[in-house]
Design an enzyme around this catalytic site. Structure first.
Site, PDB file in Angstrom:
ATOM      1  N   SER A  70     -65.688  -6.682 -14.012  1.00  0.00           N
ATOM      2  CA  SER A  70     -64.855  -6.727 -15.220  1.00  0.00           C
ATOM      3  C   SER A  70     -63.932  -7.935 -15.141  1.00  0.00           C
ATOM      4  O   SER A  70     -63.297  -8.160 -14.109  1.00  0.00           O
ATOM      5  CB  SER A  70     -64.040  -5.437 -15.275  1.00  0.00           C
TER       6      SER A  70
ATOM      7  N   GLN B 291     -63.128  -3.818  -8.542  1.00  0.00           N
ATOM      8  CA  GLN B 291     -61.935  -4.186  -7.764  1.00  0.00           C
ATOM      9  C   GLN B 291     -62.253  -5.098  -6.583  1.00  0.00           C
ATOM     10  O   GLN B 291     -61.337  -5.580  -5.922  1.00  0.00           O
ATOM     11  CB  GLN B 291     -61.218  -2.928  -7.245  1.00  0.00           C
TER      12      GLN B 291
ATOM     13  N   CYS C  51     -51.328  10.661 -15.299  1.00  0.00           N
ATOM     14  CA  CYS C  51     -50.898  11.628 -16.300  1.00  0.00           C
ATOM     15  C   CYS C  51     -52.116  12.098 -17.096  1.00  0.00           C
ATOM     16  O   CYS C  51     -52.744  11.314 -17.790  1.00  0.00           O
ATOM     17  CB  CYS C  51     -49.880  10.981 -17.220  1.00  0.00           C
TER      18      CYS C  51
HETATM   19  C1  LIG Z   1     -62.953   0.634  -9.771  1.00  0.00           C
HETATM   20  C2  LIG Z   1     -62.912   0.510 -11.249  1.00  0.00           C
HETATM   21  N1  LIG Z   1     -64.037   0.709 -11.962  1.00  0.00           N
HETATM   22  C3  LIG Z   1     -64.063   0.601 -13.295  1.00  0.00           C
HETATM   23  C4  LIG Z   1     -62.935   0.271 -13.996  1.00  0.00           C
HETATM   24  C5  LIG Z   1     -63.002   0.158 -15.503  1.00  0.00           C
HETATM   25  O1  LIG Z   1     -63.075  -1.210 -15.868  1.00  0.00           O
HETATM   26  P1  LIG Z   1     -62.724  -1.676 -17.365  1.00  0.00           P
HETATM   27  O2  LIG Z   1     -61.231  -1.586 -17.485  1.00  0.00           O
HETATM   28  O3  LIG Z   1     -63.227  -3.082 -17.421  1.00  0.00           O
HETATM   29  O4  LIG Z   1     -63.452  -0.790 -18.288  1.00  0.00           O
HETATM   30  C6  LIG Z   1     -61.733   0.059 -13.317  1.00  0.00           C
HETATM   31  C7  LIG Z   1     -60.477  -0.228 -14.058  1.00  0.00           C
HETATM   32  O5  LIG Z   1     -59.409   0.216 -13.693  1.00  0.00           O
HETATM   33  C8  LIG Z   1     -61.724   0.164 -11.905  1.00  0.00           C
HETATM   34  O6  LIG Z   1     -60.605  -0.025 -11.190  1.00  0.00           O
END
Ligand SMILES: Cc1ncc(COP(=O)(O)O)c(C=O)c1O
Length: 390
Positions: A195, A175, A326
């Site tokens: 990501s 994030q 949920c």
């Molecule tokens: C802080 C954080 N870490 C990891 C992830 C997981 O990433 P990905 O959707 O690429 O698997 C997210 C996704 O919401 C995230 O907000």
């Protein structure tokens, strides 16, 4: 009806430049990057270029970039790839479930985890990390920006603690990437996960910085992909899309886009806070917001149910997320907000507004127009307001 998407921390749309960059790698340049013929070599060149871009993004060497499927894989790899029976692991109670669930699984294999709680502001105190260190602490994992509140953690200080105590340090930067200046050397980490789909790139592709010499075992094994650190035929179009999104993210930091985004977020926040019985999740004891990602605000609304507000806003054309998740059919208040000390009702009645970097003032105006009426309407109906719900 006009629709405004304010759930960028869930996912973001691809920017047109990203789609254009990826398109040839689904069609004419479809080769396997491991093939020695020309089709393969075109794909290999695209992967190499993508790696160079990501090395610039992370501020690391090309050989320290490993492409993977995204944040969940990066988080899991750090934990499963570094920890062994008898090791101690330190993380925080406000991490993404990709960290929390992996830590839970490692408990079955004799790895004990300390979950450091945040302060009421949502900030992790580096001293609490220091206090949790034991001789057998092998890994510390702390997120850069929290997905629900946007709160930016003091990772540089935590990096120094890791360096001083000899622990490995992983940052879940999913994030934070694209929202703040990025430099893994300055962060002082050994591993860093990002990501693409959180920064206007495609879903199912990500990258991990792995500092040279970090003995992380791969999650997936076969042949020689990614220098034996991540098996599987390279997702060439995905890698190209990630790299383009990262390049555009670097521009956005330089050209004032992220600064303007923070101003829009602040205007939205100030407008919503005009309503009585509201407040920001992520403030210091004086009520001032702590450092946060530019696009995120998390606001509590007393005397209503957050899920009902999410639905009411959706019907008015606004997509946001609530402070609850949920699980198996039951709505549970957010573990992040609960860890910050909110009571269940307030945690349930919190909303996350997370702006796309393409957000406009008109988007903010629309949201500010519909939120007050929706809140007043729900408060008039709410069993919480009527005192009939515990
Ligand atoms: C802080 C954080 N870490 C990891 C992830 C997981 O990433 P990905 O959707 O690429 O698997 C997210 C996704 O919401 C995230 O907000």
């Amino acid at each position: 009806m006009r629709r405004v998407y304010m759930d960028a921390n869930a996912t973001t749309p691809l920017l047109p430049e990203v789609v254009e960059a990826m398109r040839p790698y689904w069609t004419e340049h479809f080769g396997n990057a491991s093939s020695i013929h020309q089709h393969g070599q075109q794909a290999r060149t695209a992967v190499d270029r993508g790696r160079e871009t990501m090395a610039r993004f992370f501020n690391c060497h090309d050989a320290e970039v490993v492409f993977n499927s995204g944040g969940t894989e990066g988080d899991n790899t750090a934990i499963f790839g570094l920890l062994h029976p008898g090791d101690h692991f330190i993380t925080t109670s406000i991490e993404h479930s990709a960290i929390l669930e992996a830590a839970k699984r490692m408990a079955r294999f004799g790895v004990e985890t300390t979950f450091v709680a945040p302060q009421p502001s949502g900030l992790i105190d580096p001293n609490d990390i220091l206090r949790a260190i034991r001789p057998e602490t092998r890994l510390i994992s702390v997120m850069l920006a929290n997905n629900e509140t946007g709160v930016l953690q003091p990772i540089e200080e935590i990096g120094k603690i890791a360096a001083a105590t000899g622990a490995f340090f992983h940052i879940d930067a999913v994030q934070g990437a694209g929202k703040i200046e990025f430099d893994v050397r300055r962060f002082g980490c050994h591993l860093c996960s990002i990501s693409a789909h959180k920064m206007h790139g495609p879903k199912g592709i990500g990258a991990m910085f792995v500092r040279k010499g970090t003995p992380v075992d791969p999650l997936l094994v076969d042949g020689s992909h990614e220098r034996r650190q991540r098996a599987g035929t390279e997702n060439v179009a995905g890698i190209v899309g990630l790299a383009k999104a990262a390049e555009l993210a670097m521009h956005s930091l330089d050209d004032g886009t992220i600064y303007r985004l923070a101003q829009m977020r602040d205007r939205l926040e100030a407008g919503v806070l005009q309503l009585p019985g509201t407040g920001v999740n992520g403030v210091d004891p004086d009520g001032k917001p702590v450092p946060r990602a530019a696009n995120t605000t998390n606001i509590w609304f007393d005397n209503l149910e957050g899920e009902a507000l999410v639905i009411a806003l959706d019907m008015k054309g606004v997509s946001v997320s609530g402070g609850s998740a949920c699980h198996s059919g039951a709505t549970e208040p957010s573990h992040v907000l609960m860890a910050m000390g909110l009571d269940k009702n307030r945690a349930r009645a919190s909303l996350r507004f997370s702006l796309l970097k393409t957000a406009t003032d008109a988007n903010v105006d629309h949201v500010l127009q519909v939120v007050p009426a929706a809140v007043e309407h729900l408060r008039a109906l709410s069993p919480v307001a009527a005192g009939t719900l515990g």
